[in-house]
Design a protein around this motif. Structure first.
Motif, PDB file in Angstrom:
ATOM      1  N   LEU A  42       0.834  -1.204   0.000  1.00  0.00           N
ATOM      2  CA  LEU A  42       0.000   0.000   0.000  1.00  0.00           C
ATOM      3  C   LEU A  42       0.867   1.253   0.000  1.00  0.00           C
ATOM      4  O   LEU A  42       0.568   2.241  -0.685  1.00  0.00           O
ATOM      5  CB  LEU A  42      -0.937  -0.004   1.212  1.00  0.00           C
ATOM      6  N   PHE A  43       1.942   1.224   0.760  1.00  0.00           N
ATOM      7  CA  PHE A  43       2.871   2.352   0.822  1.00  0.00           C
ATOM      8  C   PHE A  43       3.441   2.658  -0.559  1.00  0.00           C
ATOM      9  O   PHE A  43       3.467   3.816  -1.002  1.00  0.00           O
ATOM     10  CB  PHE A  43       3.993   2.013   1.803  1.00  0.00           C
ATOM     11  N   ASP A  44       3.883   1.621  -1.264  1.00  0.00           N
ATOM     12  CA  ASP A  44       4.429   1.826  -2.604  1.00  0.00           C
ATOM     13  C   ASP A  44       3.352   2.305  -3.577  1.00  0.00           C
ATOM     14  O   ASP A  44       3.621   3.131  -4.461  1.00  0.00           O
ATOM     15  CB  ASP A  44       5.054   0.530  -3.114  1.00  0.00           C
ATOM     16  N   GLY A  45       2.133   1.782  -3.404  1.00  0.00           N
ATOM     17  CA  GLY A  45       1.046   2.239  -4.261  1.00  0.00           C
ATOM     18  C   GLY A  45       0.769   3.715  -4.075  1.00  0.00           C
ATOM     19  O   GLY A  45       0.521   4.450  -5.047  1.00  0.00           O
ATOM     20  N   THR A  49       3.969   6.034  -5.319  1.00  0.00           N
ATOM     21  CA  THR A  49       4.302   5.971  -6.747  1.00  0.00           C
ATOM     22  C   THR A  49       3.089   6.171  -7.641  1.00  0.00           C
ATOM     23  O   THR A  49       3.181   5.968  -8.851  1.00  0.00           O
ATOM     24  CB  THR A  49       4.947   4.612  -7.085  1.00  0.00           C
ATOM     25  N   VAL A  50       1.962   6.597  -7.072  1.00  0.00           N
ATOM     26  CA  VAL A  50       0.767   6.770  -7.881  1.00  0.00           C
ATOM     27  C   VAL A  50       1.022   7.794  -8.994  1.00  0.00           C
ATOM     28  O   VAL A  50       1.728   8.790  -8.796  1.00  0.00           O
ATOM     29  CB  VAL A  50      -0.434   7.202  -7.002  1.00  0.00           C
ATOM     30  N   ALA A  51       0.495   7.532 -10.157  1.00  0.00           N
ATOM     31  CA  ALA A  51       0.615   8.421 -11.329  1.00  0.00           C
ATOM     32  C   ALA A  51       2.070   8.706 -11.687  1.00  0.00           C
ATOM     33  O   ALA A  51       2.400   9.792 -12.156  1.00  0.00           O
ATOM     34  CB  ALA A  51      -0.140   9.723 -11.087  1.00  0.00           C
ATOM     35  N   SER A  52       2.959   7.717 -11.464  1.00  0.00           N
ATOM     36  CA  SER A  52       4.376   7.927 -11.769  1.00  0.00           C
ATOM     37  C   SER A  52       4.879   7.038 -12.899  1.00  0.00           C
ATOM     38  O   SER A  52       6.072   7.028 -13.194  1.00  0.00           O
ATOM     39  CB  SER A  52       5.226   7.679 -10.517  1.00  0.00           C
ATOM     40  N   PHE A 109      -0.931   6.896 -16.958  1.00  0.00           N
ATOM     41  CA  PHE A 109      -1.291   8.099 -16.200  1.00  0.00           C
ATOM     42  C   PHE A 109      -0.067   8.752 -15.545  1.00  0.00           C
ATOM     43  O   PHE A 109      -0.178   9.369 -14.485  1.00  0.00           O
ATOM     44  CB  PHE A 109      -2.328   7.744 -15.136  1.00  0.00           C
ATOM     45  N   ASP A 110       1.085   8.630 -16.155  1.00  0.00           N
ATOM     46  CA  ASP A 110       2.326   9.169 -15.591  1.00  0.00           C
ATOM     47  C   ASP A 110       2.287  10.697 -15.593  1.00  0.00           C
ATOM     48  O   ASP A 110       2.237  11.338 -16.642  1.00  0.00           O
ATOM     49  CB  ASP A 110       3.513   8.670 -16.411  1.00  0.00           C
ATOM     50  N   ASN A 111       2.358  11.293 -14.396  1.00  0.00           N
ATOM     51  CA  ASN A 111       2.338  12.748 -14.264  1.00  0.00           C
ATOM     52  C   ASN A 111       3.733  13.358 -14.181  1.00  0.00           C
ATOM     53  O   ASN A 111       3.859  14.587 -14.120  1.00  0.00           O
ATOM     54  CB  ASN A 111       1.541  13.157 -13.016  1.00  0.00           C
ATOM     55  N   ARG A 124       4.446  13.769  -3.421  1.00  0.00           N
ATOM     56  CA  ARG A 124       5.470  13.772  -4.457  1.00  0.00           C
ATOM     57  C   ARG A 124       4.904  14.478  -5.689  1.00  0.00           C
ATOM     58  O   ARG A 124       3.702  14.715  -5.799  1.00  0.00           O
ATOM     59  CB  ARG A 124       5.870  12.337  -4.799  1.00  0.00           C
ATOM     60  N   SER A 125       5.783  14.767  -6.623  1.00  0.00           N
ATOM     61  CA  SER A 125       5.395  15.595  -7.772  1.00  0.00           C
ATOM     62  C   SER A 125       4.286  14.979  -8.607  1.00  0.00           C
ATOM     63  O   SER A 125       3.467  15.700  -9.186  1.00  0.00           O
ATOM     64  CB  SER A 125       6.611  15.856  -8.661  1.00  0.00           C
ATOM     65  N   THR A 126       4.222  13.653  -8.679  1.00  0.00           N
ATOM     66  CA  THR A 126       3.232  13.033  -9.554  1.00  0.00           C
ATOM     67  C   THR A 126       1.831  13.028  -8.956  1.00  0.00           C
ATOM     68  O   THR A 126       0.857  12.787  -9.679  1.00  0.00           O
ATOM     69  CB  THR A 126       3.635  11.594  -9.897  1.00  0.00           C
ATOM     70  N   TYR A 127       1.716  13.269  -7.642  1.00  0.00           N
ATOM     71  CA  TYR A 127       0.383  13.322  -7.033  1.00  0.00           C
ATOM     72  C   TYR A 127       0.211  14.574  -6.170  1.00  0.00           C
ATOM     73  O   TYR A 127      -0.546  14.588  -5.214  1.00  0.00           O
ATOM     74  CB  TYR A 127       0.074  12.051  -6.227  1.00  0.00           C
ATOM     75  N   PHE A 128       0.902  15.630  -6.554  1.00  0.00           N
ATOM     76  CA  PHE A 128       0.868  16.890  -5.807  1.00  0.00           C
ATOM     77  C   PHE A 128      -0.136  17.820  -6.477  1.00  0.00           C
ATOM     78  O   PHE A 128       0.217  18.821  -7.094  1.00  0.00           O
ATOM     79  CB  PHE A 128       2.265  17.507  -5.810  1.00  0.00           C
ATOM     80  N   SER A 129      -1.419  17.473  -6.346  1.00  0.00           N
ATOM     81  CA  SER A 129      -2.442  18.236  -7.063  1.00  0.00           C
ATOM     82  C   SER A 129      -2.560  19.663  -6.550  1.00  0.00           C
ATOM     83  O   SER A 129      -2.981  20.554  -7.296  1.00  0.00           O
ATOM     84  CB  SER A 129      -3.799  17.534  -6.966  1.00  0.00           C
ATOM     85  N   HIS A 130      -2.195  19.911  -5.285  1.00  0.00           N
ATOM     86  CA  HIS A 130      -2.218  21.279  -4.767  1.00  0.00           C
ATOM     87  C   HIS A 130      -1.458  22.225  -5.701  1.00  0.00           C
ATOM     88  O   HIS A 130      -1.904  23.352  -5.955  1.00  0.00           O
ATOM     89  CB  HIS A 130      -1.542  21.347  -3.390  1.00  0.00           C
TER      90      HIS A 130
END
Length: 726
Positions: free
Chosen positions: A284-287, A290-293, A297-299, A634-640
């Motif tokens: 779960l931690f890795d999920g 690393t989401v959207a990485s 859906f690579d951000n 992280r940058s790939t899930y930093f929607s703010h």
């Protein structure tokens, strides 16, 4: 967090505020429109608008949108019609033969775009709370249309000339304070948007804006898709050890012997703190991190490109970096000042985190890795304080906790909140009529949407369905929404919260009050106004009442017995209040540093970045952030910062903590957490004043002086408590 679209064309098109969490509202097309005449033709027929709810008067309770009548097909025709009407309103301002005045230029601009604002407030909110494939496709069409209109107004030389003419005679116009502020902000917004630049520079900015708008839309959609795509499936009940029955029921798949955990923050933290299965925690931690990485859906490439485009745009605007441009109007003023502030808090945070890591390794008997921190920190908490947060959940039932927040607001601000039946966008939504206690005056409608679902974006936020205004004797009070992503309880069971979730509830309610209590007549700076380093003050200061014994006695009752939370538990909770602050401080500041360094890049430096993850690693290494502590985002899930309005501003939550800690200290030093004199100043200068004055001045008017950092350090356990707190 707040998402707000405010005001007429002046705000919709100039304020550069993301519409309800939508992409940056900038130009969508490759060619910037520099005047109304260059805009592409938009057509919409009467037949397309027939029966459209956005073109009719809303006669339901409190003027709320008729959600049941609105379909996906209604948005585009209503947007087109709204754009055409706004164009006509702008043309009328520009083409009048009258000399520019406050009324025929500044006020007319403020009143423009109302039909468009009406539909976009609904669209922006619904795409965040109940989206679908059709709405996702519409976002890709509608936001480019809006951003094209933004450049058309910003770069309209005749319009800016009229605004400048009024501004030049501002000292001779006899304006009252709110009129003068509207003029000042309107002119400032034009200038900061590039209205005074050469046409060829404006055209280049428009091209950059086009790409930014498209990329922020794609970034947000990628993140939602990637988040929904990750599911940790558990088929062996023996691997559920440590999880509470409530949590297991919440993740159980109906009709199957299977449990599924996603990576929304509430589910993630709950699982990581309790699950005994280390391998599952690691998965779960890795999920999560690393989401959207990678993959579809690579951000990562989008984050790099957005940083490059923003850096280039800032350069064209005459600034060293995007961070310099953004922070010019924030309380920090410069990136160096923001970094210096973060460093002052990071140093004790890192020292405390090292102590926490050592404590956990002693209990674990082995090296602690990133996926172990939540789990073993709870073991340390239990050993050091004989305290388990799960002991508190039975005393923090959702309805009672909400009532507690309402009671605090009632005592501080002399208001009442009464639940009322109002049609909403989802059956889970509850609505409340907010009134002044003494006069009975209606202040606004608060609509609360608490539970997570797949169609809803993650996190917690406040937003607006109708802006507040008081122009031409026509008083319109706001419709405000609070949104959370709580784990839905099993059927027939109560929703029991953790202390952190109760804090979030009070936090978002603070944002809501900021929107509800406003006494500003112009939508452009009414309610929630200012940079995030200030707008987080009303929300964060409300968190201080959550665990005060006097307040706990109001709402913290056992959901079955009605027993008030035992003092023994309260004492343990208070003793543990600064527990794990080294970790929390470090993970937050790590994300803030990533944000600032992305946006401090010059255009040349940004052009050299090729790998988002490697860039992050280099930033974190500069500040000795230990690998075991993963940045909160992280940058790939930093929607703010890549799909919202917090670019170069994520540090603001901690900056605002200077204000909220210092502000609550005024109550503590007075000996009364509901001190009426302090509360009256807080209400007048923070919750009612919107953007009436610069944020530094508003805070000084409330507190009597600039804030100090000491209360913040004490709250985090990095300094000794004051005598009043001891």
């Amino acid at each position: 967090m707040t998402d707000a679209l405010k005001g007429g064309a002046a705000a919709l098109v100039l304020a550069a505020t993301a519409a309800c969490g939508a992409p940056e509202t900038t130009t969508p097309e490759a060619e910037a429109a520099s005047s109304q005449s260059e805009l592409p033709e938009i057509t919409v027929t009467d037949a397309e608008l027939e029966g459209n709810p956005f073109r009719a008067e809303w006669t339901g309770a409190y003027g709320a949108p008729p959600f049941a009548q609105i379909t996906d097909a209604h948005y585009m025709p209503a947007v087109k019609k709204g754009i055409l009407e706004m164009r006509a309103e702008i043309d009328a301002i520009v083409n009048t033969e009258e000399e520019p005045t406050f009324e025929n230029t500044i006020l007319a601009l403020e009143k423009s775009g109302k039909a468009l604002e009406r539909v976009m407030l609904v669209f922006g909110n619904i795409t965040n709370t109940d989206t679908n494939d059709a709405l996702t496709a519409l976002e890709g069409e509608i936001y480019p249309m809006l951003t094209r209109e933004q450049d058309a107004v910003t770069f309209n030389p005749e319009l800016f000339a009229r605004v400048q003419a009024v501004y030049d005679q501002r000292d001779r116009l006899g304006l009252d304070e709110q009129e003068a502020r509207l003029l000042e902000l309107t002119h400032r917004n034009f200038v900061r948007a590039g209205a005074s630049l050469a046409p060829e520079v404006q055209a280049e900015i428009g091209q950059l804006n086009a790409e930014i708008s498209a990329l922020t839309t794609t970034y947000g959609q990628n993140l939602l898709n990637a988040t929904n795509a990750f599911k940790l499936e558990i088929t062996d009940p023996a691997r559920l050890g440590g999880l509470s029955d409530d949590f297991k029921n919440a993740i159980k798949v109906d009709g199957e012997d299977k449990w599924v955990v996603g990576i929304s923050r509430s589910f993630f933290e709950g699982f990581m703190a309790s699950a005994e299965d280390r391998e599952l925690r690691s998965q779960l931690f890795d999920g999560y991190r690393t989401v959207a990485s990678s993959g579809e859906f690579d951000n990562g490439p989008l984050a790099i490109k957005l940083a490059q485009l923003r850096a280039k745009r800032a350069e064209l605007m005459g600034y060293p970096s995007h961070a310099h441009y953004v922070l010019e109007e924030r309380m920090a003023h410069t990136p160096d000042a923001a970094l210096e502030f973060l460093g002052k808090v990071l140093e004790p945070g890192l020292a405390r985190a090292a102590e926490e890591e050592a404590d956990m390794e002693t209990i674990a008997g082995h090296e602690i890795l990133g996926h172990d921190w939540w789990f073993y920190s709870e073991k340390v908490r239990a050993e050091k304080y004989a305290f388990d947060e799960n002991q508190l959940r039975p005393y923090f039932e959702l309805g009672a906790s909400t009532d507690g927040a309402f009671e605090v607001a009632s005592r501080l601000f002399n208001i009442t909140l009464e639940e009322v039946p109002v049609e909403a966008w989802n059956p889970a939504v509850k609505s409340y009529d907010v009134k002044d206690s003494e006069s009975g005056e209606h202040l606004g409608l608060l609509m609360i949407d608490n539970f997570a679902r797949d169609t809803k974006r993650g996190g917690a936020w406040m937003s607006t369905y109708r802006s507040s205004s008081d122009m031409d004797g026509n008083t319109i009070r706001p419709i405000i929404t609070n949104n959370m992503n709580l784990v839905p309880p099993a059927a027939g069971q109560p929703a029991l919260l953790s202390p952190t979730e109760v804090e979030t509830l009070f936090h978002e309610f603070g944002h809501g009050l900021h929107g509800l209590l406003t006494q500003i007549r112009y939508p452009s700076f009414s309610g929630v106004y200012g940079g995030p380093d200030y707008v987080e003050l009303p929300s964060q200061i409300m968190e201080h009442w959550v665990t005060e014994p006097q307040v706990l006695a109001m709402y913290a009752r056992h959901h079955e017995t009605g027993e008030i939370i035992p003092q023994e538990l309260v004492d343990k909770m208070n003793k543990a209040s600064t527990f794990n602050q080294g970790f929390k401080t470090t993970e937050y500041i790590a994300a803030s540093l990533i944000d600032l360094h992305w946006h401090m890049l010059s255009s040349e430096e940004a052009a050299e970045i090729t790998d988002a993850r490697e860039f992050e690693k280099s930033v974190l290494a500069q500040y000795n952030i230990p690998e075991i502590i993963e940045p909160r985002y992280r940058s790939t899930y930093f929607s703010h910062i890549f799909a919202g309005g917090y670019a170069a501003g994520y540090y603001s939550y901690l900056w605002a903590e200077i204000l909220d800690a210092d502000g609550f200290d005024a109550f503590k030093q007075s000996g009364d957490i509901f001190n009426p004199e302090v509360a009256a100043k807080l209400k007048q200068w923070v919750f009612e004043s919107g953007g009436l004055r610069e944020t530094d001045e508003l805070y000084r008017n409330f507190r009597g002086s600039d804030p100090g950092i000491e209360p913040l350090l004490r709250n985090r356990g990095f300094a000794e408590p004051s005598p009043a707190e001891g």
